[in-house]
Write a protein that holds these residues in place. Structure first.
Motif, PDB file in Angstrom:
ATOM      1  N   CYS A 182       0.923  -1.082   0.007  1.00  0.00           N
ATOM      2  CA  CYS A 182      -0.001  -0.099   0.020  1.00  0.00           C
ATOM      3  C   CYS A 182       0.877   1.383  -0.052  1.00  0.00           C
ATOM      4  CB  CYS A 182      -0.849  -0.140   1.232  1.00  0.00           C
ATOM      5  SG  CYS A 182      -1.860   1.466   1.262  1.00  0.00           S
ATOM      6  N   MET A 215      -3.125   4.862  -1.158  1.00  0.00           N
ATOM      7  CA  MET A 215      -4.004   5.450  -0.168  1.00  0.00           C
ATOM      8  C   MET A 215      -3.593   6.763   0.312  1.00  0.00           C
ATOM      9  SD  MET A 215      -5.153   3.724   3.582  1.00  0.00           S
ATOM     10  CE  MET A 215      -6.065   2.151   2.620  1.00  0.00           C
ATOM     11  N   ASN A 219      -6.088   9.285   5.078  1.00  0.00           N
ATOM     12  CA  ASN A 219      -7.387   8.093   5.422  1.00  0.00           C
ATOM     13  C   ASN A 219      -6.275   6.815   5.862  1.00  0.00           C
ATOM     14  OD1 ASN A 219      -9.401   6.084   4.811  1.00  0.00           O
ATOM     15  ND2 ASN A 219      -8.779   5.749   2.592  1.00  0.00           N
ATOM     16  N   ALA A 220      -5.132   6.875   5.527  1.00  0.00           N
ATOM     17  CA  ALA A 220      -4.180   5.743   6.037  1.00  0.00           C
ATOM     18  C   ALA A 220      -4.152   5.905   7.616  1.00  0.00           C
ATOM     19  CB  ALA A 220      -2.968   6.027   5.445  1.00  0.00           C
ATOM     20  N   MET A 222      -6.361   6.861   9.620  1.00  0.00           N
ATOM     21  CA  MET A 222      -7.866   6.541  10.152  1.00  0.00           C
ATOM     22  C   MET A 222      -8.200   4.941   9.821  1.00  0.00           C
ATOM     23  SD  MET A 222     -11.098   5.472   8.859  1.00  0.00           S
ATOM     24  CE  MET A 222     -11.452   6.151   7.241  1.00  0.00           C
ATOM     25  N   GLN A 223      -7.506   4.431   8.784  1.00  0.00           N
ATOM     26  CA  GLN A 223      -7.663   3.101   8.533  1.00  0.00           C
ATOM     27  C   GLN A 223      -6.640   2.252   9.531  1.00  0.00           C
ATOM     28  OE1 GLN A 223      -9.749   1.496   6.499  1.00  0.00           O
ATOM     29  NE2 GLN A 223     -10.572   3.183   5.267  1.00  0.00           N
ATOM     30  N   LYS A 226      -8.854   1.814  12.516  1.00  0.00           N
ATOM     31  CA  LYS A 226     -10.228   1.240  12.074  1.00  0.00           C
ATOM     32  C   LYS A 226      -9.656  -0.378  11.883  1.00  0.00           C
ATOM     33  CE  LYS A 226     -14.031   1.375   9.015  1.00  0.00           C
ATOM     34  NZ  LYS A 226     -14.492   1.480   7.470  1.00  0.00           N
ATOM     35  N   ASN A 227      -8.900  -0.562  10.907  1.00  0.00           N
ATOM     36  CA  ASN A 227      -8.663  -2.059  10.470  1.00  0.00           C
ATOM     37  C   ASN A 227      -7.410  -2.259  10.164  1.00  0.00           C
ATOM     38  OD1 ASN A 227      -8.770  -4.334   9.328  1.00  0.00           O
ATOM     39  ND2 ASN A 227      -9.901  -3.831   7.575  1.00  0.00           N
ATOM     40  N   GLN A 230      -5.617  -5.044   7.754  1.00  0.00           N
ATOM     41  CA  GLN A 230      -5.733  -4.666   6.084  1.00  0.00           C
ATOM     42  C   GLN A 230      -4.400  -4.616   5.459  1.00  0.00           C
ATOM     43  OE1 GLN A 230      -7.258  -1.026   4.358  1.00  0.00           O
ATOM     44  NE2 GLN A 230      -7.801  -0.598   6.516  1.00  0.00           N
TER      45      GLN A 230
END
Ligand SMILES: NC(=O)C1=CN([C@@H]2O[C@H](COP(=O)(O)OP(=O)(O)OC[C@H]3O[C@@H](n4cnc5c(N)ncnc54)[C@H](O)[C@@H]3O)[C@@H](O)[C@H]2O)C=CC1
Ligand SMILES: CC(C)CC(=O)C(=O)O
Ligand SMILES: [Mg+2]
Length: 352
Positions: A182, A215, A219-220, A222-223, A226-227, A230
């Motif tokens: 990523c 990404m 957002n990265a 936040m991700q 969040k998760n 991944q």
């Protein structure tokens, strides 16, 4: 084999002491340890944070173990004299452009993550951070605007070649792991990032077996909360990688657990020359109290054994000793326990 020990400031010397004890306990044949001054300690003794003697010592070594630099008493010095210039200088002078920062949850620590245990359990990622470019190394300064205000400025840039070489590091690392890469950037706003993304896509053609995704850095972040499960390998620039790796550290429990390897192209007779350091800094708030967790530095020794000395067995031995200590409940203050730096070092040594 020669290892330069640059322990530096604050907790740097405390955590490095424990890592050196572990290194010595391995009784590696022909091991020579050299010691050099860096950071505020070097500034006070030699007038410079990275004296020529230290750089020379780095150049004749096969690997460097680095603690941390930084001291509040130096925060108002001219920038080129500040302690942080020692680590920046070593990274650039030695061409150490690829910074590997793995983050994995150790068994037993799921409840100590800043995240819910089921999210934390899934974390097994590697941040590949570019280390020689970006806004950290661009021209910078203070100037006055037309209406008489002070203005600070820092130039952010990446050349195609700089992006290409870290792209290869990212793809090669992904190939050895879960084959997912990523790339994190801010291409919706920054030209630096647009080039970064374009070059990542070009280099991807050479790695059809690796899945490349992109990404935006906001957002990265936040991700990652969040998760985080991944992510396999994240490749990103100097600034974004610095920030995301501190974030990742709290997802696995503590900044006192994250090790790093900074690698370039130089090969020695044993492996790839590199600088190994915890991702944290000199932690002035706990310096001198014997409270710092030395595990990140001890795990950096494991990375050194793997990358600079090709000794996977010894690397695994050190990692297993740390993992056993943690699963046996060994905890410093950063993990809600009360063991000090030396006691944590003892606990790892007992399990080697
Ligand atoms: N590679 C390096 O030498 C780095 C140097 N720095 C420098 O370090 C100084 C302090 O920077 P901060 O932003 O406070 O970051 P820091 O990483 O030194 O500390 C942040 C927080 O984490 C805690 N912490 C860090 N390492 C720990 C450990 N091993 N065990 C337990 N707790 C730990 C500290 O007590 C503090 O509360 C500054 O001068 C900064 O420029 C910061 C990051 C990297
Ligand atoms: C120059 C350093 C203080 C940068 C940093 O925070 C890091 O490499 O983690
Ligand atoms: Mg940092």
């Amino acid at each position: 084999m020669k290892i330069a020990i640059f322990s530096g400031d604050g907790i740097g010397s405390e955590v490095t002491r424990e890592a050196v004890r572990v290194l010595e306990a391995l009784k590696l044949p022909g091991l020579t340890l050299l010691e050099g001054d860096v950071g505020a300690a070097a500034y006070h003794r030699h007038g410079r944070p990275l004296p020529a003697e230290t750089l020379d010592m780095a150049r004749v070594s096969d690997a460097i173990l680095f603690g941390a630099v930084g001291d509040p008493s130096c925060d108002n010095l001219e920038r080129h004299l500040r302690p942080e210039q020692a680590v920046l200088g070593l990274r650039s002078e030695l061409g150490l452009f690829a910074n590997l920062r793995p983050a994995t949850v150790f068994a037993g620590l799921e409840d100590l993550s800043g995240l819910r245990p089921e999210l934390a359990r899934a974390i097994d990622l590697l941040i590949v951070r570019e280390l020689n470019g970006d806004v950290y190394f661009g021209d910078k300064g203070m100037r006055e605007t037309a209406d008489g205000q002070r203005e600070g400025w820092d130039m952010m840039s990446y050349s195609e070649g700089e992006v290409r070489r870290i792209a290869h590091s990212g793809f090669l690392a992904a190939r050895k792991r879960g084959s997912k890469l990523c790339s994190v950037d801010k291409a919706n706003v920054l030209e630096t990032s647009q080039l970064w993304r374009d070059v990542m896509i070009e280099v991807a053609a050479e790695y059809p077996d690796v899945e490349l995704t992109h990404m935006y850095v906001d957002n990265a972040a936040m991700q990652m909360v969040k998760n985080p499960g991944q992510f396999d390998v994240v490749v990103t620039g100097n600034l974004f990688g610095d920030i995301l790796s501190d974030l990742a550290s709290m997802c696995v429990g503590s900044i006192g657990l994250l090790a790093s390897a900074s690698l370039g192209e130089r090969q020695t007779e044993y492996g790839t020359f590199g600088l190994y350091e915890p991702i944290h800094g000199s932690a002035p708030d706990i310096a001198g109290l014997g409270k710092a967790n030395p595990m990140a530095t001890i795990l950096s020794v494991a990375m050194m054994l793997r990358h600079s000395f090709g000794d996977e067995d010894q690397a695994c031995k050190v990692e297993t000793a740390v993992a056993r200590a943690l699963s046996d409940g060994v905890r410093g203050g950063d993990l809600g326990g009360d063991l000090g730096t030396e006691a944590i070092g003892d606990a790892v040594l007992e399990r080697l």
